[in-house]
Motif scaffolding. Structure first.
Motif: not given
Length: 156
Positions: A93-98, A108-120
């Motif tokens: 896994w790795h993180i792509d963020g703002s 995941d290792q293929r670049g597919y999203s495991v989870a998306s996180v957003s702060k309210e």
């Protein structure tokens, strides 16, 4: 599966309630007294199912992740300029963020999203929405989100 991650307003240690999209409590997270952050995750029945532990005396922040008492991986901050970068040692896994660290994806290792996180924004306490694509990774993704939030709190 959608999780709502809300920090409790009045508590001595970090405490969070994690709800599903229907408002049911799925997990309860309680901070414990220790050197660095130590967060214990309980299921809705009160059984301990996970733990996030900050390793102290490291050059950059590092958090170990335990599931049912077994070490499964870690999150460590990397040296970077302008935007924080994290290394996840778990399943590729790795993180792509703002830039603001409020919205990011765990991939995941293929670049597919495991989870998306957003702060309210505009809440009294930290409140995040975690959209997990495969429910079996909900606890794992939650523990990495908790580690990132603890690292951000350590900087403040």
């Amino acid at each position: 599966m959608k999780l709502l991650f809300k920090q409790r307003l009045f508590s001595w240690f970090d405490s969070y309630d994690i709800y599903d999209e229907f408002g049911n409590t799925v997990y309860v997270v309680k901070g414990q007294l220790s050197w660095g952050h130590k967060l214990v995750i309980y299921d809705a029945d009160g059984n301990e199912i996970g733990m996030v532990v900050q390793r102290v005396l490291t050059f950059l922040p590092k958090f170990e992740i335990y599931k049912n008492g077994t070490y499964i991986g870690c999150l460590s901050k990397e040296i970077s300029f302008l935007t924080p970068h994290y290394n996840i040692d778990y399943n590729g896994w790795h993180i792509d963020g703002s830039i603001m660290e409020w919205d990011y994806n765990i991939l995941d290792q293929r670049g597919y999203s495991v989870a998306s996180v957003s702060k309210e924004l505009f809440h009294m306490t930290d409140t995040y929405v975690i959209q997990v694509n495969e429910p079996e990774y909900a606890l794992d993704a939650l523990m990495f989100v908790l580690a990132i939030d603890a690292e951000k709190c350590s900087r403040k």
